[in-house]
Design an enzyme around this catalytic site. Sequence first.
Site, PDB file in Angstrom:
ATOM      1  N   ALA A  29       2.987  -2.019   3.708  1.00 61.93           N
ATOM      2  CA  ALA A  29       2.896  -0.928   4.673  1.00 61.93           C
ATOM      3  C   ALA A  29       2.728  -1.598   6.026  1.00 61.93           C
ATOM      4  O   ALA A  29       2.022  -2.599   6.139  1.00 61.93           O
ATOM      5  CB  ALA A  29       1.689  -0.058   4.363  1.00 61.93           C
ATOM      6  N   HIS A  47     -10.173  -1.851  -7.362  1.00 57.73           N
ATOM      7  CA  HIS A  47      -9.068  -1.984  -8.302  1.00 57.73           C
ATOM      8  C   HIS A  47      -8.455  -3.358  -8.136  1.00 57.73           C
ATOM      9  O   HIS A  47      -7.759  -3.624  -7.174  1.00 57.73           O
ATOM     10  CB  HIS A  47      -8.004  -0.914  -8.047  1.00 57.73           C
ATOM     11  N   HIS A  74      -6.477   4.640   7.530  1.00 57.05           N
ATOM     12  CA  HIS A  74      -5.886   4.177   6.275  1.00 57.05           C
ATOM     13  C   HIS A  74      -5.252   5.326   5.486  1.00 57.05           C
ATOM     14  O   HIS A  74      -4.259   5.141   4.788  1.00 57.05           O
ATOM     15  CB  HIS A  74      -6.965   3.485   5.447  1.00 57.05           C
ATOM     16  N   SER A 118       0.836  -1.207   0.000  1.00 57.53           N
ATOM     17  CA  SER A 118       0.000   0.000   0.000  1.00 57.53           C
ATOM     18  C   SER A 118       0.864   1.247   0.000  1.00 57.53           C
ATOM     19  O   SER A 118       1.804   1.357   0.789  1.00 57.53           O
ATOM     20  CB  SER A 118      -0.873   0.073   1.254  1.00 57.53           C
ATOM     21  N   HIS A 169      -5.670  -9.885  -0.189  1.00 56.79           N
ATOM     22  CA  HIS A 169      -5.488 -10.071   1.254  1.00 56.79           C
ATOM     23  C   HIS A 169      -6.569 -11.014   1.780  1.00 56.79           C
ATOM     24  O   HIS A 169      -7.681 -11.041   1.252  1.00 56.79           O
ATOM     25  CB  HIS A 169      -5.643  -8.739   1.988  1.00 56.79           C
ATOM     26  N   MET A 213      -0.874  -6.717   7.525  1.00 58.31           N
ATOM     27  CA  MET A 213      -1.923  -7.667   7.148  1.00 58.31           C
ATOM     28  C   MET A 213      -1.617  -8.418   5.851  1.00 58.31           C
ATOM     29  O   MET A 213      -2.527  -8.859   5.153  1.00 58.31           O
ATOM     30  CB  MET A 213      -3.251  -6.907   6.984  1.00 58.31           C
ATOM     31  N   SER A 214      -0.337  -8.555   5.520  1.00 55.82           N
ATOM     32  CA  SER A 214      -0.011  -9.214   4.239  1.00 55.82           C
ATOM     33  C   SER A 214       1.346  -9.906   4.347  1.00 55.82           C
ATOM     34  O   SER A 214       1.816 -10.227   5.431  1.00 55.82           O
ATOM     35  CB  SER A 214       0.046  -8.158   3.124  1.00 55.82           C
ATOM     36  N   GLU A 238      -9.995  -9.531   2.677  1.00 56.72           N
ATOM     37  CA  GLU A 238     -10.979  -9.266   1.622  1.00 56.72           C
ATOM     38  C   GLU A 238     -11.926 -10.459   1.455  1.00 56.72           C
ATOM     39  O   GLU A 238     -12.881 -10.382   0.689  1.00 56.72           O
ATOM     40  CB  GLU A 238     -10.260  -8.972   0.303  1.00 56.72           C
TER      41      GLU A 238
HETATM   42  N1  HPA Z   1      -1.448  -2.473  11.598  1.00 54.34           N
HETATM   43  C1  HPA Z   1      -1.681  -3.390  10.637  1.00 54.34           C
HETATM   44  N2  HPA Z   1      -1.445  -3.178   9.362  1.00 54.34           N
HETATM   45  C2  HPA Z   1      -0.933  -1.980   9.009  1.00 54.34           C
HETATM   46  C3  HPA Z   1      -0.665  -0.975   9.949  1.00 54.34           C
HETATM   47  C4  HPA Z   1      -0.938  -1.243  11.316  1.00 54.34           C
HETATM   48  O1  HPA Z   1      -0.721  -0.415  12.219  1.00 54.34           O
HETATM   49  N3  HPA Z   1      -0.167   0.086   9.272  1.00 54.34           N
HETATM   50  C5  HPA Z   1      -0.128  -0.278   7.958  1.00 54.34           C
HETATM   51  N4  HPA Z   1      -0.603  -1.514   7.809  1.00 54.34           N
END
Ligand code: HPA
Length: 279
Positions: free
Chosen positions: A112, A60, A246, A29, A82, A210-211, A85
């Site tokens: 991210a 997307h 987000h 991300s 993910h 989360m990935s 989803e």
């Molecule tokens: N937690 C989980 N996933 C994330 C975070 C977070 O703080 N920041 C970016 N992705």
Amino acid sequence: MIDYKDIKRAANLVTHSIGPADIAVILGSGLGGYEEQLIDPAEIDYGEIPGFPTSTVSGHAGKFIAGTLKGKRVLVMSGRFHSYEGYGMGKVTLPVRVMRLMGVKTLIVTNAAGAVNMDFKPGDLMLIEDYINLSGRNPLRGKNLDRFGPRFPDMTYAYDRELRKIAQEEAEKLNIDLKHGIYCWMNGPTFETPAEIRMARTLGADAVGMSTVPETIVARHSGIRVLGISSITNMAAGVLDQPINHEEVLAAGEMVKEPFRQLVNAIIGRLPDEEIVEM
Ligand code: HPA
């Protein structure tokens, strides 16, 4: 259950339309746009690939873009699937299986992530040293696909030591203060609670996200070398007395795009020129 024939069919179609690749990069991300520097790019939307999920939450579905970078065949995955989803692990990791059949030997997986380690700050890049899987899931559950790898794959070196050394050397040359740490995989889509983050810290995690872990597991299963880089976008829940959203995650991703691009390019420049081997 996805079997070898389905994966092969998807891989044949993708290879036919955009060509094979030695190296793949999965964009996390906020890191989109990396693919824009590929020379002679060719792309295919996930929606055109048999077995791929057709839409994601954001609308997307994403695409594969293949081209040349530093004289090497590079495949960029813009948009990933993910588990939050609603996709099964087979779908989440199908692109990695497809990559393997396209000839990919090295995967640079990015994401991210929230900082659990208080010495990190948003805008940092973290080299993933190892992972902790707190999702309760594993993409290799079910019948083993023997053509890809063994039933009980080793994860001692989930993130390749030689690639990590190269990443650190190149970061130093670029004056990037590359952090190192353990990535902890949570299911999402909720951000964690402060109590969960304290737990993750106690367990030895430096960042949460989360990935990445499912893709890493499936890549290692089939012998692909993996390098992981997290873009630290926020302090994890409870570190600061404020909520996480987000938008800040995406904005922080923008901040690191240029050092990220330079670092990944430099790493790719150090990878061997390999021959495409049919599987
Ligand atoms: N937690 C989980 N996933 C994330 C975070 C977070 O703080 N920041 C970016 N992705």
